[in-house]
Design a protein around this motif. Structure first.
Motif, PDB file in Angstrom:
ATOM      1  N   ASP A  99       0.822  -0.336   0.229  1.00 27.98           N
ATOM      2  CA  ASP A  99      -0.055   0.049  -0.369  1.00 27.98           C
ATOM      3  C   ASP A  99       0.915   1.201   0.421  1.00 27.98           C
ATOM      4  OD1 ASP A  99      -2.035   1.795   0.281  1.00 27.98           O
ATOM      5  OD2 ASP A  99      -2.711   0.614   1.933  1.00 27.98           O
ATOM      6  N   TYR A 100       0.142   2.247  -0.039  1.00 32.65           N
ATOM      7  CA  TYR A 100       1.306   3.260  -0.156  1.00 32.65           C
ATOM      8  C   TYR A 100       0.048   4.630   0.572  1.00 32.65           C
ATOM      9  CZ  TYR A 100      -2.020   5.312  -3.780  1.00 32.65           C
ATOM     10  OH  TYR A 100      -3.460   6.207  -4.473  1.00 32.65           O
ATOM     11  N   ILE A 101       0.728   6.348   1.114  1.00 26.61           N
ATOM     12  CA  ILE A 101       0.291   6.588   2.168  1.00 26.61           C
ATOM     13  C   ILE A 101       1.229   8.161   1.376  1.00 26.61           C
ATOM     14  CG2 ILE A 101       1.702   6.998   3.937  1.00 26.61           C
ATOM     15  CD1 ILE A 101      -1.448   8.011   5.379  1.00 26.61           C
ATOM     16  N   THR A 102       0.905   9.438   0.721  1.00 24.57           N
ATOM     17  CA  THR A 102       1.255  10.028   0.523  1.00 24.57           C
ATOM     18  C   THR A 102       1.755  11.335   1.812  1.00 24.57           C
ATOM     19  OG1 THR A 102      -1.325  11.377   0.068  1.00 24.57           O
ATOM     20  CG2 THR A 102       0.030  10.672  -2.688  1.00 24.57           C
ATOM     21  N   LYS A 103       2.597  11.986   1.650  1.00 23.22           N
ATOM     22  CA  LYS A 103       2.963  12.861   2.618  1.00 23.22           C
ATOM     23  C   LYS A 103       2.337  14.328   2.247  1.00 23.22           C
ATOM     24  CE  LYS A 103       7.666  11.595   3.601  1.00 23.22           C
ATOM     25  NZ  LYS A 103       8.940  12.384   3.680  1.00 23.22           N
ATOM     26  N   PRO A 104       2.146  15.323   3.811  1.00 28.48           N
ATOM     27  CA  PRO A 104       2.236  14.751   4.697  1.00 28.48           C
ATOM     28  C   PRO A 104       0.512  13.889   4.832  1.00 28.48           C
ATOM     29  CG  PRO A 104       0.501  16.955   4.425  1.00 28.48           C
ATOM     30  CD  PRO A 104       1.404  16.510   2.828  1.00 28.48           C
ATOM     31  N   PRO A 105       1.010  13.115   5.491  1.00 30.86           N
ATOM     32  CA  PRO A 105      -0.089  12.086   5.640  1.00 30.86           C
ATOM     33  C   PRO A 105      -1.647  12.607   6.631  1.00 30.86           C
ATOM     34  CG  PRO A 105       1.262  11.181   7.752  1.00 30.86           C
ATOM     35  CD  PRO A 105       1.926  12.584   7.158  1.00 30.86           C
ATOM     36  N   ILE A 106      -3.218  11.623   6.272  1.00 31.93           N
ATOM     37  CA  ILE A 106      -4.299  12.572   6.686  1.00 31.93           C
ATOM     38  C   ILE A 106      -4.449  11.442   7.783  1.00 31.93           C
ATOM     39  CG2 ILE A 106      -6.527  12.580   6.560  1.00 31.93           C
ATOM     40  CD1 ILE A 106      -6.174  13.303   3.833  1.00 31.93           C
ATOM     41  N   PRO A 107      -4.005  12.019   9.251  1.00 34.12           N
ATOM     42  CA  PRO A 107      -4.164  11.250  10.624  1.00 34.12           C
ATOM     43  C   PRO A 107      -5.306   9.393  10.323  1.00 34.12           C
ATOM     44  CG  PRO A 107      -3.721  12.677  11.311  1.00 34.12           C
ATOM     45  CD  PRO A 107      -4.257  13.248   9.670  1.00 34.12           C
ATOM     46  N   ALA A 108      -6.422  10.348  10.089  1.00 34.18           N
ATOM     47  CA  ALA A 108      -7.880   9.176   9.531  1.00 34.18           C
ATOM     48  C   ALA A 108      -7.378   7.905   8.985  1.00 34.18           C
ATOM     49  CB  ALA A 108      -8.854  10.313   9.550  1.00 34.18           C
ATOM     50  N   GLU A 109      -6.830   8.389   7.397  1.00 38.92           N
ATOM     51  CA  GLU A 109      -6.449   7.852   6.441  1.00 38.92           C
ATOM     52  C   GLU A 109      -4.891   6.646   7.132  1.00 38.92           C
ATOM     53  OE1 GLU A 109      -4.523   7.670   1.929  1.00 38.92           O
ATOM     54  OE2 GLU A 109      -4.900   9.559   3.099  1.00 38.92           O
TER      55      GLU A 109
END
Length: 203
Positions: A99-109
């Motif tokens: 999986d991946y998550i972009t910066k800046p991360p959204i806390p809930a996501e």
């Protein structure tokens, strides 16, 4: 659950820890080489968040090394990146990221994506445990004298019970609402795949 954060930027290190620390034990690596070393340790976390760009090995390079090592290949890897175009995302996933998550991360996501990783790892553990029990049952039933003539062969029944137990365990660990709340996750599709894979292995 213990998880690894590999991030060389102090600001993002603290941000990730602030988001995840209430519910997780955090192991921090300050570059890609240190992350790779920690993931090879006997008590290595099974879930890792890896920054794409960092000193030493990059996040995708760490992913490739993990996937190439049979003892580590079941780890759940999340790439953290400022790259958010389609080509970069596909490149990271092809390197072995789950999986991946972009910066800046959204806390809930971020919390939701970590929960999906935890659930996938729990499903893998459930399948492995049930497969071990099936192996033990099959070895016991195949011993001489265990199925005398005139008695029904219970191996097929035991196998069916085994697969039913896997399915029940997978359903128990999976919360469809959480899975569906995060885009681009394959948790629901993974369950029948895992069961089918176990069926093929033991028939």
């Amino acid at each position: 659950m213990r998880l690894l954060i590999a991030e060389d930027d102090v600001f993002f290190q603290k941000l990730l820890q602030q988001i995840l620390l209430p519910d997780h034990e955090i192991v921090v690596a300050y570059d890609g080489n240190e992350a790779w070393e920690k993931l090879q340790s006997p008590d290595a976390p099974q879930l890792a968040i890896l920054d794409w760009v960092m000193p030493g090995l990059s996040g995708p390079q760490v992913c490739r090394r993990v996937r190439a090592c049979a003892a580590l290949s079941s780890m759940y890897l999340i790439i953290l990146t400022a790259k958010n175009n389609e080509a970069d995302i596909v490149s990271g996933l092809r390197a072995g990221a789950d999986d991946y998550i972009t910066k800046p991360p959204i806390p809930a996501e971020l919390r939701a994506r970590v929960r999906v990783g935890e659930r996938i790892l729990a499903l893998q553990d459930a399948v492995e445990a049930q497969s071990l029990l099936a192996n033990q049952a099959l070895r016991g039933e195949n011993l001489p004298g265990k199925s005398p003539a005139g008695f029904p062969d219970r191996s097929r029944q035991s196998g069916q019970q085994h697969f039913s137990a896997i399915e029940a365990s997978l359903r128990q660990h999976c919360n469809p609402e959480d899975c569906c709340s995060v885009p681009n996750t394959d948790t629901d599709r993974l369950m029948p795949h895992l069961v089918a894979e176990s069926r093929e292995k033991y028939h």
